[in-house]
Structure formats: structure tokens, C-alpha cells
Design a protein around this motif. Structure first.
Motif, PDB file in Angstrom:
ATOM      1  N   VAL A  38      43.524  12.748 -24.379  1.00  0.00           N
ATOM      2  CA  VAL A  38      43.210  12.161 -25.690  1.00  0.00           C
ATOM      3  C   VAL A  38      42.818  13.251 -26.688  1.00  0.00           C
ATOM      4  O   VAL A  38      41.914  14.052 -26.415  1.00  0.00           O
ATOM      5  CB  VAL A  38      42.049  11.141 -25.564  1.00  0.00           C
TER       6      VAL A  38
ATOM      7  N   PHE B   3      35.905  12.537 -34.060  1.00  0.00           N
ATOM      8  CA  PHE B   3      36.755  11.562 -33.366  1.00  0.00           C
ATOM      9  C   PHE B   3      36.594  10.186 -34.004  1.00  0.00           C
ATOM     10  O   PHE B   3      37.565   9.480 -34.283  1.00  0.00           O
ATOM     11  CB  PHE B   3      36.384  11.513 -31.879  1.00  0.00           C
TER      12      PHE B   3
ATOM     13  N   LEU C  10      45.112   2.504 -28.901  1.00  0.00           N
ATOM     14  CA  LEU C  10      44.311   2.730 -27.706  1.00  0.00           C
ATOM     15  C   LEU C  10      44.584   1.555 -26.773  1.00  0.00           C
ATOM     16  O   LEU C  10      44.851   0.439 -27.248  1.00  0.00           O
ATOM     17  CB  LEU C  10      42.828   2.740 -28.068  1.00  0.00           C
TER      18      LEU C  10
ATOM     19  N   TRP D  27      51.737   8.241 -29.460  1.00  0.00           N
ATOM     20  CA  TRP D  27      51.895   8.397 -28.012  1.00  0.00           C
ATOM     21  C   TRP D  27      52.992   9.400 -27.711  1.00  0.00           C
ATOM     22  O   TRP D  27      54.037   9.392 -28.371  1.00  0.00           O
ATOM     23  CB  TRP D  27      52.218   7.048 -27.361  1.00  0.00           C
TER      24      TRP D  27
HETATM   25  N1  3T7 Z   1      43.684   4.558 -22.723  1.00  0.00           N
HETATM   26  S1  3T7 Z   1      43.665   5.326 -24.100  1.00  0.00           S
HETATM   27  O1  3T7 Z   1      44.458   4.606 -25.052  1.00  0.00           O
HETATM   28  O2  3T7 Z   1      44.000   6.740 -23.929  1.00  0.00           O
HETATM   29  C1  3T7 Z   1      42.044   5.319 -24.706  1.00  0.00           C
HETATM   30  N2  3T7 Z   1      41.305   4.236 -24.830  1.00  0.00           N
HETATM   31  N3  3T7 Z   1      40.036   4.456 -25.318  1.00  0.00           N
HETATM   32  C2  3T7 Z   1      39.799   5.737 -25.554  1.00  0.00           C
HETATM   33  N4  3T7 Z   1      38.583   6.222 -26.013  1.00  0.00           N
HETATM   34  C3  3T7 Z   1      37.380   5.419 -26.045  1.00  0.00           C
HETATM   35  C4  3T7 Z   1      37.067   5.171 -27.480  1.00  0.00           C
HETATM   36  C5  3T7 Z   1      35.856   5.273 -28.087  1.00  0.00           C
HETATM   37  N5  3T7 Z   1      36.086   4.932 -29.398  1.00  0.00           N
HETATM   38  C6  3T7 Z   1      35.198   4.865 -30.467  1.00  0.00           C
HETATM   39  C7  3T7 Z   1      35.627   4.245 -31.626  1.00  0.00           C
HETATM   40  C8  3T7 Z   1      34.779   4.187 -32.714  1.00  0.00           C
HETATM   41  C9  3T7 Z   1      33.512   4.777 -32.649  1.00  0.00           C
HETATM   42  C10 3T7 Z   1      33.115   5.414 -31.464  1.00  0.00           C
HETATM   43  C11 3T7 Z   1      33.975   5.471 -30.370  1.00  0.00           C
HETATM   44  N6  3T7 Z   1      37.379   4.665 -29.538  1.00  0.00           N
HETATM   45  N7  3T7 Z   1      37.973   4.834 -28.367  1.00  0.00           N
HETATM   46  C12 3T7 Z   1      38.576   7.571 -26.538  1.00  0.00           C
HETATM   47  C13 3T7 Z   1      37.301   8.218 -26.284  1.00  0.00           C
HETATM   48  C14 3T7 Z   1      36.523   8.821 -27.227  1.00  0.00           C
HETATM   49  N8  3T7 Z   1      35.502   9.289 -26.539  1.00  0.00           N
HETATM   50  C15 3T7 Z   1      34.348   9.974 -27.094  1.00  0.00           C
HETATM   51  O3  3T7 Z   1      33.947   9.170 -28.222  1.00  0.00           O
HETATM   52  C16 3T7 Z   1      32.787   9.707 -28.830  1.00  0.00           C
HETATM   53  C17 3T7 Z   1      32.447   8.733 -29.929  1.00  0.00           C
HETATM   54  O4  3T7 Z   1      32.016   7.569 -29.277  1.00  0.00           O
HETATM   55  C18 3T7 Z   1      33.064  11.087 -29.371  1.00  0.00           C
HETATM   56  O5  3T7 Z   1      31.884  11.609 -29.939  1.00  0.00           O
HETATM   57  C19 3T7 Z   1      33.529  11.999 -28.258  1.00  0.00           C
HETATM   58  O6  3T7 Z   1      33.935  13.241 -28.799  1.00  0.00           O
HETATM   59  C20 3T7 Z   1      34.740  11.376 -27.561  1.00  0.00           C
HETATM   60  O7  3T7 Z   1      35.078  12.136 -26.409  1.00  0.00           O
HETATM   61  N9  3T7 Z   1      35.619   8.984 -25.258  1.00  0.00           N
HETATM   62  N10 3T7 Z   1      36.728   8.326 -25.096  1.00  0.00           N
HETATM   63  S2  3T7 Z   1      41.157   6.686 -25.192  1.00  0.00           S
END
Ligand code: 3T7
Ligand code: ZN
Length: 263
Positions: free
Chosen positions: A121, A131, A199, A210
Motif C-alpha cells: 500500500v 496517508f 480499498l 491497482w
Molecule cells: N486491502 S487494501 O485495499 O490494500 C487496504 N485496505 N485498507 C487499507 N488500509 C487501512 C486504512 C486506514 N484508513 C484510514 C482512512 C482514513 C483515516 C485514517 C485511516 N484507510 N484505509 C491502509 C492502511 C493505512 N494504514 C495506516 O493508516 C494510518 C492512518 O490511520 C497512517 O497514519 C499510517 O501511515 C498508515 O500505515 N494502515 N493501513 S489498505
């Protein structure tokens, strides 16, 4: 077991029980990639990954998968080229897998399922500062998908497999350093499919370019079995649930075109 019979969707973790109403969701992921309907685009460039193993920080169980997180506060681990106009920063990678080797991937190729799928990601650091900002923008995220097949042991993966028993339960975390995610990419990263999607876990935002690799990587049966020893549940919960089938079903294409970098 469920592995032999037709998989009953009701066994899917509540997280993925569809339909999650996404207002006007017409670019949801994952999808079935129909090879003969993908369109070769000669303008697609080779992907350029530049990952610094020193930016690897920790590995943790977030209750859906396990994430290996990278320091994304500087441009040390980046992705550019391919279908991308900007430079993206690696923030984490994780996997999706099944309760057995018959299924587990999120994307399918001509309806073919793989036992697991790796997602690297990245977020657009040329246009956004965090992010969280990028995750709500059309061109905010780029995720590389790599299919896993059962075969020979993956030497590079073993360091990660050995860390999993320490993070069995939801919300457990352990320091994890000096891991080069490039070792999880297939030899040829020039052949890929690309499309605009979302996502695959909440918030399911439609911000993802993607990039799904045509070539898979091989891991051993025993290595994938360790993924299945993880738990969805926290240590204090009385009923422990195995972390398996943490994949979302394929979503309608809604007229999107899947482009290929190869003929
Ligand atoms: N199956 S996939 O399509 O690929 C994925 N499905 N989800 C993924 N992630 C989880 C996620 C968190 N958020 C989000 C949205 C708004 C506000 C806060 C978080 N959106 N998706 C991706 C993901 C991000 N992170 C961490 O989110 C933090 C913010 O909460 C950030 O500070 C970090 O740098 C980063 O690493 N973790 N997972 S990817
Ligand atoms: Zn994922």
C-alpha cells in the motif's frame, strides 16, 4: 470441511459480509480480471520501486490481517512509473488468505482463485502530506497486488513467518526491522494489469490505482499454514476465531477498463 464443499459465504468474517452500502460505489475492488478483455496500453511504463529496508518499523495484527508498517515520513521507500504520474510512498504491506489452499485471494484472473494475495500500500506523496489526506482522493493511493501460489519455500518470507506467533491476537504488535519488501515481488514486475478501484476493507474509499502482477510468487504450504494460526480476536476474548478467509468478494466492473502492460 468447508474446503471440500462449496464455500458458504455466511462463514465469512462479519467484516466482509456484503452488502456494505457504498453510496454510488461504481469503482469497488477487488474484481475479476478477464484476461481477454484487458486492453494493452503501450504508454504504460515499467514500475520503479525503490524500497529502503531500514524504513521497516513494526508488524502488527489489526484484527483483519497482519500489517508490516514502514516509516512513510520521508521519500525513502517509494513507487513510481507504471500507470502512475506521481511518486508514492510505501506505508504498509499485508496479505489476504483462505482457510485452505483452494481460495484466499481478493482479485481473480478469469475467475481463478489463488490461495493468498499480497498488497503493498502506497500513497501519493507528491500531492498530499499524509496517508489520511490521500485516502479520500481519486489519485491518492496505489496498491501493488501479488498472487501467492503453494510451491517451494519462500526464503525471504520466512523472517516474517517467524514473527507471526508473537502477534497471534488482535492489536498485538512487535518490532520488525530491516525487511526488504522487494523480496516479495515476482522476478518480472513489468507485466501487470492496472485499473481504478477501492480499498477492499473499510473505509472502502475509491482512491486506489491497482497494479496487479501477472506473475505470482511461491510460498510453501507450511508457511501459509502459519498465516492461518493468527486470530481475528483479542487475547481477552473467550471465543478465539482463526484469522482465515479475510478477503472481500469480487465487485461489479461497472464499465471500467482493465489495462495490461503486456500483450
Ligand atoms: N486491502 S487494501 O485495499 O490494500 C487496504 N485496505 N485498507 C487499507 N488500509 C487501512 C486504512 C486506514 N484508513 C484510514 C482512512 C482514513 C483515516 C485514517 C485511516 N484507510 N484505509 C491502509 C492502511 C493505512 N494504514 C495506516 O493508516 C494510518 C492512518 O490511520 C497512517 O497514519 C499510517 O501511515 C498508515 O500505515 N494502515 N493501513 S489498505
Ligand atoms: Zn489488502
Amino acid at each position: 470441511t468447508a474446503c471440500s464443499s462449496k464455500f458458504v459465504l455466511s462463514q465469512v468474517h462479519p467484516m466482509w459480509q456484503e452488502p456494505l452500502a457504498i453510496p454510488g460505489g461504481d469503482r469497488q475492488s477487488p474484481i475479476d480480471i478477464v484476461e481477454r478483455k484487458s486492453v494493452f496500453d503501450s504508454k504504460l511504463k515499467p514500475l520503479v520501486t525503490n524500497y529502503d529496508p531500514k524504513t521497516c518499523q513494526q508488524i502488527w495484527n489489526n484484527g483483519y490481517s497482519f500489517l508490516v508498517e514502514y516509516d512513510d515520513t520521508t521519500d525513502k521507500s517509494t513507487l513510481k512509473g507504471g500507470p502512475l504520474q506521481d511518486q508514492f510512498r510505501l506505508c504498509q504491506f499485508h496479505f489476504h488468505w483462505g482457510e485452505c489452499n483452494s481460495w484466499g485471494s481478493e482479485h481473480t484472473v478469469d475467475r481463478r482463485l489463488f490461495p493468498a494475495e499480497l498488497h503493498l500500500v502506497h500513497w501519493n506523496a507528491d500531492k498530499y502530506n499524509l496517508f489520511e489526506e490521500a485516502v479520500v482522493e481519486d489519485n491518492g493511493l496505489a496498491v501493488i497486488g501479488v498472487f501467492l501460489k503453494i510451491g517451494k519455500r519462500h526464503e525471504g518470507l520466512q523472517k516474517l513467518v517467524d514473527a507471526l506467533p508473537v502477534i497471534r491476537h488482535k492489536d498485538s504488535v512487535v518490532e520488525f526491522t530491516k525487511f526488504d519488501p522487494a523480496c516479495l515481488l515476482p522476478p518480472n514486475i513489468d507485466d501487470y494489469w492496472t485499473y481504478h478501484g477501492s480499498l477492499t476493507t473499510p473505509p472502502l474509499t475509491e482512491a486506489v490505482t491497482w497494479i496487479v502482477m501477472k506473475q505470482h510468487i511461491e510460498v510453501s504450504h507450511d508457511q501459509l499454514a502459519v498465516f492461518r494460526s493468527l486470530l481475528f480476536t483479542a487475547a481477552e476474548e473467550e471465543v478465539q476465531k482463526s484469522m482465515v478467509n479475510n478477503f472481500r468478494g469480487t465487485q461489479p466492473l461497472r464499465g471500467r477498463t482493465v489495462r495490461s502492460s503486456f500483450t
